[in-house]
Design a protein around this motif. Structure first.
Motif, PDB file in Angstrom:
ATOM      1  N   MET A  22       3.116  54.200  65.087  1.00 10.03           N
ATOM      2  CA  MET A  22       2.745  54.314  63.518  1.00 10.03           C
ATOM      3  C   MET A  22       1.859  53.010  63.127  1.00 10.03           C
ATOM      4  SD  MET A  22       5.537  54.418  60.521  1.00 10.03           S
ATOM      5  CE  MET A  22       6.239  55.859  60.746  1.00 10.03           C
ATOM      6  N   LYS A  23       0.931  53.263  62.432  1.00 10.10           N
ATOM      7  CA  LYS A  23       0.170  52.105  61.879  1.00 10.10           C
ATOM      8  C   LYS A  23       0.830  51.617  60.536  1.00 10.10           C
ATOM      9  CE  LYS A  23      -4.831  51.507  60.381  1.00 10.10           C
ATOM     10  NZ  LYS A  23      -4.703  50.352  60.581  1.00 10.10           N
ATOM     11  N   ILE A  24       0.875  50.188  60.615  1.00  8.69           N
ATOM     12  CA  ILE A  24       1.352  49.405  59.742  1.00  8.69           C
ATOM     13  C   ILE A  24       0.155  49.020  58.954  1.00  8.69           C
ATOM     14  CG2 ILE A  24       2.736  47.422  59.043  1.00  8.69           C
ATOM     15  CD1 ILE A  24       4.419  49.829  60.781  1.00  8.69           C
ATOM     16  N   THR A  25       0.301  49.300  57.501  1.00  3.11           N
ATOM     17  CA  THR A  25      -0.779  49.061  56.593  1.00  3.11           C
ATOM     18  C   THR A  25      -0.329  47.866  55.772  1.00  3.11           C
ATOM     19  OG1 THR A  25      -0.060  50.958  55.084  1.00  3.11           O
ATOM     20  CG2 THR A  25      -1.989  51.316  56.708  1.00  3.11           C
ATOM     21  N   SER A  26       0.974  47.777  55.576  1.00  2.00           N
ATOM     22  CA  SER A  26       1.761  46.957  54.569  1.00  2.00           C
ATOM     23  C   SER A  26       3.124  46.808  54.969  1.00  2.00           C
ATOM     24  CB  SER A  26       1.686  47.330  53.047  1.00  2.00           C
ATOM     25  OG  SER A  26       2.301  48.401  52.606  1.00  2.00           O
ATOM     26  N   ALA A  27       3.755  45.508  55.051  1.00  2.00           N
ATOM     27  CA  ALA A  27       5.196  45.170  55.203  1.00  2.00           C
ATOM     28  C   ALA A  27       5.321  43.879  54.412  1.00  2.00           C
ATOM     29  CB  ALA A  27       5.322  45.018  56.433  1.00  2.00           C
ATOM     30  N   GLU A  28       6.430  44.242  53.411  1.00  2.90           N
ATOM     31  CA  GLU A  28       6.554  43.056  52.367  1.00  2.90           C
ATOM     32  C   GLU A  28       8.080  42.802  52.326  1.00  2.90           C
ATOM     33  OE1 GLU A  28       5.774  43.572  48.251  1.00  2.90           O
ATOM     34  OE2 GLU A  28       4.845  45.501  48.897  1.00  2.90           O
ATOM     35  N   PHE A  29       8.627  41.574  52.309  1.00  2.00           N
ATOM     36  CA  PHE A  29      10.184  41.333  51.763  1.00  2.00           C
ATOM     37  C   PHE A  29      10.259  41.914  50.364  1.00  2.00           C
ATOM     38  CE2 PHE A  29      12.998  38.468  49.854  1.00  2.00           C
ATOM     39  CZ  PHE A  29      14.023  38.990  50.594  1.00  2.00           C
ATOM     40  N   VAL A  30      11.134  42.542  50.051  1.00  2.00           N
ATOM     41  CA  VAL A  30      11.434  42.964  48.722  1.00  2.00           C
ATOM     42  C   VAL A  30      12.380  42.311  48.048  1.00  2.00           C
ATOM     43  CG1 VAL A  30      12.040  44.954  47.047  1.00  2.00           C
ATOM     44  CG2 VAL A  30      10.297  45.409  48.975  1.00  2.00           C
ATOM     45  N   LYS A  31      13.676  42.302  48.641  1.00  2.00           N
ATOM     46  CA  LYS A  31      14.620  41.487  47.837  1.00  2.00           C
ATOM     47  C   LYS A  31      15.872  41.085  49.025  1.00  2.00           C
ATOM     48  CE  LYS A  31      16.107  44.576  44.776  1.00  2.00           C
ATOM     49  NZ  LYS A  31      16.983  45.223  43.470  1.00  2.00           N
ATOM     50  N   SER A  32      16.785  40.545  48.523  1.00  2.00           N
ATOM     51  CA  SER A  32      18.037  40.157  49.391  1.00  2.00           C
ATOM     52  C   SER A  32      19.079  40.714  48.435  1.00  2.00           C
ATOM     53  CB  SER A  32      18.344  38.501  49.773  1.00  2.00           C
ATOM     54  OG  SER A  32      17.385  38.045  50.627  1.00  2.00           O
ATOM     55  N   ALA A  33      20.303  41.399  48.707  1.00  2.00           N
ATOM     56  CA  ALA A  33      21.226  41.985  47.851  1.00  2.00           C
ATOM     57  C   ALA A  33      22.178  41.369  48.248  1.00  2.00           C
ATOM     58  CB  ALA A  33      21.132  43.445  47.959  1.00  2.00           C
ATOM     59  N   PHE A  34      23.319  40.694  47.381  1.00  4.13           N
ATOM     60  CA  PHE A  34      24.529  40.233  47.787  1.00  4.13           C
ATOM     61  C   PHE A  34      25.781  41.210  47.345  1.00  4.13           C
ATOM     62  CE2 PHE A  34      22.026  36.625  48.174  1.00  4.13           C
ATOM     63  CZ  PHE A  34      22.179  35.943  49.338  1.00  4.13           C
ATOM     64  N   GLU A  35      25.444  42.159  46.474  1.00  2.00           N
ATOM     65  CA  GLU A  35      26.275  43.457  46.225  1.00  2.00           C
ATOM     66  C   GLU A  35      25.467  44.601  45.808  1.00  2.00           C
ATOM     67  OE1 GLU A  35      27.685  42.032  41.732  1.00  2.00           O
ATOM     68  OE2 GLU A  35      27.610  40.270  42.978  1.00  2.00           O
ATOM     69  N   LYS A  36      26.214  45.675  45.743  1.00  2.00           N
ATOM     70  CA  LYS A  36      25.698  47.011  45.716  1.00  2.00           C
ATOM     71  C   LYS A  36      24.625  47.212  44.605  1.00  2.00           C
ATOM     72  CE  LYS A  36      27.141  51.639  45.709  1.00  2.00           C
ATOM     73  NZ  LYS A  36      28.253  52.689  45.578  1.00  2.00           N
ATOM     74  N   ARG A  37      25.010  46.613  43.525  1.00  2.00           N
ATOM     75  CA  ARG A  37      24.025  46.761  42.349  1.00  2.00           C
ATOM     76  C   ARG A  37      22.698  46.271  42.682  1.00  2.00           C
ATOM     77  NH1 ARG A  37      24.529  42.395  38.588  1.00  2.00           N
ATOM     78  NH2 ARG A  37      25.717  40.963  39.236  1.00  2.00           N
ATOM     79  N   HIS A  38      22.468  45.302  43.544  1.00  2.00           N
ATOM     80  CA  HIS A  38      21.228  44.695  43.830  1.00  2.00           C
ATOM     81  C   HIS A  38      20.288  45.610  44.878  1.00  2.00           C
ATOM     82  CE1 HIS A  38      23.446  40.973  42.530  1.00  2.00           C
ATOM     83  NE2 HIS A  38      22.446  41.336  41.588  1.00  2.00           N
ATOM     84  N   TRP A  39      21.212  46.760  45.363  1.00  2.00           N
ATOM     85  CA  TRP A  39      20.380  47.293  46.420  1.00  2.00           C
ATOM     86  C   TRP A  39      19.135  48.099  45.630  1.00  2.00           C
ATOM     87  CZ3 TRP A  39      25.025  50.767  48.707  1.00  2.00           C
ATOM     88  CH2 TRP A  39      25.962  49.714  49.538  1.00  2.00           C
ATOM     89  N   THR A  40      18.181  48.452  46.492  1.00  2.00           N
ATOM     90  CA  THR A  40      17.042  49.341  46.008  1.00  2.00           C
ATOM     91  C   THR A  40      17.251  50.408  45.365  1.00  2.00           C
ATOM     92  OG1 THR A  40      16.373  50.355  48.229  1.00  2.00           O
ATOM     93  CG2 THR A  40      15.138  48.222  47.695  1.00  2.00           C
ATOM     94  N   ALA A  41      16.657  51.070  44.439  1.00  2.00           N
ATOM     95  CA  ALA A  41      17.017  52.215  43.819  1.00  2.00           C
ATOM     96  C   ALA A  41      15.849  53.229  43.694  1.00  2.00           C
ATOM     97  CB  ALA A  41      17.540  51.948  42.260  1.00  2.00           C
ATOM     98  N   ASP A  42      15.032  53.172  44.361  1.00  2.00           N
ATOM     99  CA  ASP A  42      13.758  54.203  44.322  1.00  2.00           C
ATOM    100  C   ASP A  42      13.935  55.502  45.204  1.00  2.00           C
ATOM    101  OD1 ASP A  42      12.981  53.020  46.986  1.00  2.00           O
ATOM    102  OD2 ASP A  42      11.591  51.801  46.090  1.00  2.00           O
ATOM    103  N   GLY A  43      14.923  55.484  45.955  1.00  2.00           N
ATOM    104  CA  GLY A  43      14.964  56.786  46.821  1.00  2.00           C
ATOM    105  C   GLY A  43      14.456  56.765  48.093  1.00  2.00           C
ATOM    106  N   ARG A  44      13.506  55.962  48.377  1.00  2.00           N
ATOM    107  CA  ARG A  44      12.794  55.894  49.711  1.00  2.00           C
ATOM    108  C   ARG A  44      13.710  55.879  50.969  1.00  2.00           C
ATOM    109  NH1 ARG A  44       8.912  51.942  46.603  1.00  2.00           N
ATOM    110  NH2 ARG A  44       6.934  53.057  46.535  1.00  2.00           N
ATOM    111  N   PRO A  45      13.227  56.678  52.020  1.00  2.00           N
ATOM    112  CA  PRO A  45      14.167  56.452  53.377  1.00  2.00           C
ATOM    113  C   PRO A  45      14.416  55.170  53.589  1.00  2.00           C
ATOM    114  CG  PRO A  45      12.226  58.001  53.451  1.00  2.00           C
ATOM    115  CD  PRO A  45      12.016  57.279  52.004  1.00  2.00           C
ATOM    116  N   GLU A  46      15.422  54.764  54.307  1.00  2.00           N
ATOM    117  CA  GLU A  46      15.804  53.589  54.935  1.00  2.00           C
ATOM    118  C   GLU A  46      16.240  53.567  56.310  1.00  2.00           C
ATOM    119  OE1 GLU A  46      17.438  51.823  50.600  1.00  2.00           O
ATOM    120  OE2 GLU A  46      18.539  51.919  52.340  1.00  2.00           O
TER     121      GLU A  46
END
Length: 193
Positions: free
Chosen positions: A1-25
């Motif tokens: 796979m060609k990596i065009t971008s890779a960036e740190f988004v956030k650190s989550a210490f509890e569930k409400r801080h998880w990402t919420a945009d629905g992208r696969p993980e």
């Protein structure tokens, strides 16, 4: 796979801080000091994106990295490091299990074990949990470059016995062994999403 971008988004210490945009993980989990940050950096061809530390047990949060603006790498806290207070260890376990159990966006669990050592009781318990809960997963045996071919083959045979039925990939962050195989698994799991 060609990596065009890779960036740190956030650190989550509890569930409400998880990402919420629905992208696969794709999540990475394993013992402290097994080489999770090195593996993530190696897969992405980026030095220092995921922070490596000489002090095991340093990662205390769930860290999200956005890759190619289309999916996330998720770095879960390492487990099994004895010098961390018991209350903290328990908290990480709860958070990691909650993420693994509830996260609909989770498409693949990458469980790391150290190729140089026999899988620990915690490694076995985590694997049993992934199998029991029918989580899509692979086992990546890190630090494979530190063993001779003969010792690596012996180690992989033992790992295959312990984790029967799971896909196992020998990996080296230094020389790239196993990199393409891991990317194939990641790409396949995202395509199924």
């Amino acid at each position: 796979m060609k990596i065009t971008s890779a960036e740190f988004v956030k650190s989550a210490f509890e569930k409400r801080h998880w990402t919420a945009d629905g992208r696969p993980e794709i999540c990475f989990l394993g013992r402290s000091n097994v080489g999770k940050s090195s593996l993530i950096n190696s897969l992405l061809g980026r030095k220092g994106l995921a922070k490596t530390s000489n002090t095991p047990g340093r990662t205390q949060s769930i860290n999200f990295f956005l890759i190619n603006e289309s999916f996330y790498f998720v770095d879960l806290p390492g487990y099994g490091y004895a010098r961390v207070p018991k209350s903290m260890r328990a908290g990480w376990g709860v958070m990691a299990e909650q993420y693994l159990a509830e996260r609909e966006e989770l498409k693949l669990c990458v469980q790391l074990i150290d190729a140089r050592h026999e899988p620990t009781q915690l490694d076995r318990q985590l694997h049993e949990w992934l199998v029991f809960h029918q989580k899509n997963h692979i086992i990546v045996a890190t630090k494979a470059d530190k063993l001779s071919t003969n010792k690596l083959n012996k180690s992989l045979k033992q790992i295959k016995t312990v984790f029967a039925g799971s896909k196992i990939i020998a990996y080296s962050s230094l020389n790239g062994m196993g990199k393409e195989a891991v990317w194939r698994e990641i790409a396949a799991s995202i395509e199924k999403a």
